[in-house]
Design an enzyme around this catalytic site. Structure first.
Site, PDB file in Angstrom:
ATOM      1  CB  SER A  58      32.074 -17.079  35.328  1.00 15.36           C
ATOM      2  OG  SER A  58      31.652 -16.515  34.098  1.00 15.36           O
ATOM      3  CG  HIS A  82      32.273 -13.077  37.041  1.00 19.76           C
ATOM      4  ND1 HIS A  82      33.004 -12.015  37.529  1.00 19.76           N
ATOM      5  CD2 HIS A  82      32.585 -13.147  35.714  1.00 19.76           C
ATOM      6  CE1 HIS A  82      33.725 -11.476  36.569  1.00 19.76           C
ATOM      7  NE2 HIS A  82      33.487 -12.144  35.443  1.00 19.76           N
ATOM      8  CG  ASP A 113      32.131 -13.012  32.040  1.00 21.07           C
ATOM      9  OD1 ASP A 113      32.878 -12.166  32.552  1.00 21.07           O
ATOM     10  OD2 ASP A 113      32.236 -14.238  32.246  1.00 21.07           O
ATOM     11  CG  MET A 121      30.979 -10.738  26.802  1.00 18.93           C
ATOM     12  SD  MET A 121      31.633 -12.245  26.056  1.00 18.93           S
ATOM     13  CE  MET A 121      32.252 -13.085  27.511  1.00 18.93           C
ATOM     14  CG  HIS A 132      34.017  -8.729  33.750  1.00 23.63           C
ATOM     15  ND1 HIS A 132      34.781  -9.829  33.389  1.00 23.63           N
ATOM     16  CD2 HIS A 132      34.653  -7.656  33.213  1.00 23.63           C
ATOM     17  CE1 HIS A 132      35.826  -9.437  32.680  1.00 23.63           C
ATOM     18  NE2 HIS A 132      35.769  -8.123  32.549  1.00 23.63           N
ATOM     19  CG  MET A 163      34.413  -8.036  29.351  1.00 22.62           C
ATOM     20  SD  MET A 163      34.608  -9.785  29.102  1.00 22.62           S
ATOM     21  CE  MET A 163      33.298 -10.310  30.134  1.00 22.62           C
ATOM     22  CG  MET A 207      40.663  -9.332  31.728  1.00 22.79           C
ATOM     23  SD  MET A 207      39.208 -10.226  32.337  1.00 22.79           S
ATOM     24  CE  MET A 207      39.152 -11.676  31.283  1.00 22.79           C
ATOM     25  CG  ASP A 224      37.203 -13.331  34.564  1.00 22.40           C
ATOM     26  OD1 ASP A 224      36.959 -14.522  34.325  1.00 22.40           O
ATOM     27  OD2 ASP A 224      36.442 -12.391  34.242  1.00 22.40           O
TER      28      ASP A 224
HETATM   29  C1  DX5 Z   1      36.203 -14.291  29.849  1.00 21.33           C
HETATM   30  C2  DX5 Z   1      35.282 -14.008  30.990  1.00 21.33           C
HETATM   31  C3  DX5 Z   1      35.334 -14.980  32.101  1.00 21.33           C
HETATM   32  C4  DX5 Z   1      34.888 -16.356  31.767  1.00 21.33           C
HETATM   33  C5  DX5 Z   1      35.825 -17.275  32.509  1.00 21.33           C
HETATM   34  O1  DX5 Z   1      36.004 -13.321  28.885  1.00 21.33           O
HETATM   35  O2  DX5 Z   1      35.578 -12.738  31.529  1.00 21.33           O
HETATM   36  O3  DX5 Z   1      34.606 -14.536  33.241  1.00 21.33           O
HETATM   37  O4  DX5 Z   1      33.561 -16.634  32.136  1.00 21.33           O
HETATM   38  O5  DX5 Z   1      35.591 -18.506  32.038  1.00 21.33           O
HETATM   39  P1  DX5 Z   1      36.530 -19.737  32.311  1.00 21.33           P
HETATM   40  O6  DX5 Z   1      36.586 -19.929  33.787  1.00 21.33           O
HETATM   41  O7  DX5 Z   1      35.786 -20.828  31.600  1.00 21.33           O
HETATM   42  O8  DX5 Z   1      37.864 -19.424  31.712  1.00 21.33           O
HETATM   43 ZN    ZN Z   2      34.531 -12.073  33.607  1.00 20.32          ZN
END
Ligand code: DX5
Ligand code: ZN
Length: 212
Positions: free
Chosen positions: A8, A31, A33, A35, A64, A66, A135, A171
């Site tokens: 990620s 990956h 994220d 947001m 991903h 979000m 999650m 994740d």
């Molecule tokens: C959280 C994300 C994850 C995040 C995981 O909202 O979806 O993908 O990057 O990060 P770590 O591995 O630091 O928990």
């Molecule tokens: Zn993620």
């Protein structure tokens, strides 16, 4: 199913993203994220960053989303040809048609469930799915602590998919410390940000995650 590791980039140093990508070139997936500050209380990055990354790595991309109303953006994200596009169960009204659209666009279709969201809603869309993302933290931020109750949910998910070729991805708070327990419960695809990028040698860490 072989274990796959998805690095990620939320935990990478964005000032030197090219160099960071080189440190994780043995990952199975990168990956992203995405947001929007609505579905989750944080804003991260969007398409321009993913596009730039796609030009400087050979590793397949794992997007991903979000975000609210992800169906509005599927064509735009599919244009960078990620292997996987994952939407949140809680953010989609017409899940079956959204998944079908992701596949039509040439990507694998993923659905993500927040920690409190029951698996049951996926029962009738299992044939439209390539990946279920459980999650293991509340989405929005990297560096959070893994929620142990999710081990039971992973087991239930394994039972629900009953042998279908669906990846179970986890994740949030995933590291060498818990990966064996997650794999034993049935997870096959492991997203990790902090654990990988804070390791002195991220590539070695990824190899260890694969064999642990
Ligand atoms: C959280 C994300 C994850 C995040 C995981 O909202 O979806 O993908 O990057 O990060 P770590 O591995 O630091 O928990
Ligand atoms: Zn993620």
């Amino acid at each position: 199913m072989n274990r796959r590791i998805s690095a990620s980039i939320l935990a990478a140093d964005f000032c030197r993203l090219g160099a960071e990508l080189a440190r994780v070139s043995n990952a199975d997936l990168i990956h992203f994220d995405v947001m929007d500050g609505h579905f989750v209380p944080n804003i991260s990055f969007g398409l321009p960053v993913i596009e730039a990354v796609s030009r400087c790595t050979e590793v397949p991309l794992d997007v991903h989303l979000m975000i609210e109303q992800p169906e509005r953006y599927l064509d735009a994200f599919a244009a960078v040809q990620p292997e996987i596009i994952t939407v949140h169960y809680e953010a989609v009204v017409h899940l079956q048609s959204t998944l079908r659209r992701i596949r039509e666009l040439g990507c694998k279709a993923g659905v993500s469930l927040n920690p409190h969201t029951p698996l049951e809603g996926l029962r009738y869309v299992l044939d439209d799915l390539d990946l279920i993302l459980i999650m293991t933290v509340n989405p929005g931020f990297g560096g959070q602590q893994f929620i142990p109750a999710m081990l039971g949910k992973i087991r239930d998910c394994r039972e629900l998919i009953s042998g279908r070729p669906i990846e179970i991805q986890v994740d949030g708070g995933v590291s060498l410390e818990n990966i064996s327990r997650l794999a034993e419960a049935g997870a096959t695809n492991f997203v990790a940000g902090s654990a990988i990028f804070q390791a002195p040698d991220p590539a070695a860490y990824i190899s260890q995650m694969r064999s642990a």
